[in-house]
Design a protein around this motif. Structure first.
Motif, mmCIF file in Angstrom:
data_model
loop_
_atom_site.group_PDB
_atom_site.id
_atom_site.type_symbol
_atom_site.label_atom_id
_atom_site.label_comp_id
_atom_site.label_asym_id
_atom_site.label_seq_id
_atom_site.Cartn_x
_atom_site.Cartn_y
_atom_site.Cartn_z
ATOM 1 N N GLY A 26 0.805 -1.204 0.000
ATOM 2 C CA GLY A 26 0.000 0.000 0.000
ATOM 3 C C GLY A 26 0.842 1.259 0.000
ATOM 4 N N ARG A 27 0.176 2.365 -0.216
ATOM 5 C CA ARG A 27 0.861 3.648 -0.320
ATOM 6 C C ARG A 27 0.558 4.585 0.843
ATOM 7 N N THR A 28 -0.066 4.059 1.893
ATOM 8 C CA THR A 28 -0.418 4.876 3.043
ATOM 9 C C THR A 28 0.173 4.320 4.330
ATOM 10 N N PHE A 29 1.344 3.730 4.245
ATOM 11 C CA PHE A 29 1.976 3.119 5.403
ATOM 12 C C PHE A 29 2.138 4.106 6.550
ATOM 13 N N SER A 30 2.503 5.341 6.235
ATOM 14 C CA SER A 30 2.731 6.338 7.268
ATOM 15 C C SER A 30 1.459 6.741 7.997
ATOM 16 N N SER A 31 0.298 6.320 7.512
ATOM 17 C CA SER A 31 -0.972 6.630 8.157
ATOM 18 C C SER A 31 -1.319 5.645 9.266
ATOM 19 N N TYR A 32 -0.536 4.587 9.414
ATOM 20 C CA TYR A 32 -0.831 3.530 10.372
ATOM 21 C C TYR A 32 0.100 3.548 11.565
ATOM 22 N N GLY A 33 -0.501 3.377 12.737
ATOM 23 C CA GLY A 33 0.287 2.985 13.878
ATOM 24 C C GLY A 33 0.621 1.508 13.704
ATOM 25 N N MET A 34 1.784 1.097 14.151
ATOM 26 C CA MET A 34 2.233 -0.278 13.948
ATOM 27 C C MET A 34 2.589 -0.919 15.274
ATOM 28 N N GLY A 35 2.480 -2.230 15.308
ATOM 29 C CA GLY A 35 2.807 -2.923 16.538
ATOM 30 C C GLY A 35 3.232 -4.357 16.309
ATOM 31 N N TRP A 36 3.818 -4.920 17.352
ATOM 32 C CA TRP A 36 4.192 -6.323 17.371
ATOM 33 C C TRP A 36 3.497 -7.022 18.530
ATOM 34 N N ASP A 73 10.618 2.411 9.149
ATOM 35 C CA ASP A 73 11.177 3.151 8.038
ATOM 36 C C ASP A 73 10.042 3.357 7.052
ATOM 37 N N ASN A 74 9.425 4.520 7.105
ATOM 38 C CA ASN A 74 8.258 4.767 6.269
ATOM 39 C C ASN A 74 8.599 4.795 4.783
ATOM 40 N N ALA A 75 9.828 5.163 4.455
ATOM 41 C CA ALA A 75 10.241 5.159 3.056
ATOM 42 C C ALA A 75 10.259 3.749 2.489
ATOM 43 N N LYS A 76 10.498 2.752 3.361
ATOM 44 C CA LYS A 76 10.517 1.361 2.949
ATOM 45 C C LYS A 76 9.250 0.613 3.343
ATOM 46 N N SER A 77 8.308 1.310 3.958
ATOM 47 C CA SER A 77 7.052 0.707 4.419
ATOM 48 C C SER A 77 7.320 -0.530 5.259
#
Length: 123
Positions: A26-36, A73-77
């Motif tokens: 996708g192209r909106t990776f920076s719109s998401y909070g992420m977790g493990w 790394d948002n540039a690499k999603s």
């Protein structure tokens, strides 16, 4: 909206380190909070760490503090989980998740999940 693919799991010995990666489509990776998150044999899924959309805020559960580091790394999603000083108790399937925003206990809002990567720590 987003597909997640974890990698980097494997078999290591106690005291070793491992770096997990989660690649997002996708192209909106920076719109998401992420977790493990992780799920050990015979146990329920539990929160490990999360990171805000811009990477400025990070949250960890107690057992992860000082040993694990979440980054993105948002540039690499891609989101990462660096795990140090591993113990057999860390043996689990580790899952990547994406949602509206990160919290101290997980991910809020609609959450998307990867299929997991297995980490096995021998004694």
């Amino acid at each position: 909206q987003v597909q997640l693919l974890e990698s980097g799991g494997g078999l290591v010995q106690a005291g070793d380190s491992l770096r997990l990666s989660c690649a997002a489509s996708g192209r909106t990776f920076s719109s998401y909070g992420m977790g493990w998150f992780r799920q050990a044999p015979g146990k329920e899924r539990e929160f490990v760490a999360s990171i805000s959309r811009n990477g400025e805020l990070t949250y960890y559960t107690d057992y992860a503090k000082g040993r694990f580091t979440i980054s993105r790394d948002n540039a690499k999603s891609t989101v990462y989980l660096q795990m140090n000083s591993l113990t057999p108790e860390d043996t689990s399937v580790y899952f990547c998740a994406a949602g509206t925003y990160a919290t101290s206990r997980g991910i809020a809002g609609m959450t998307y999940w990867g299929k997991g990567t297995l980490v096995t720590v021998s004694s």
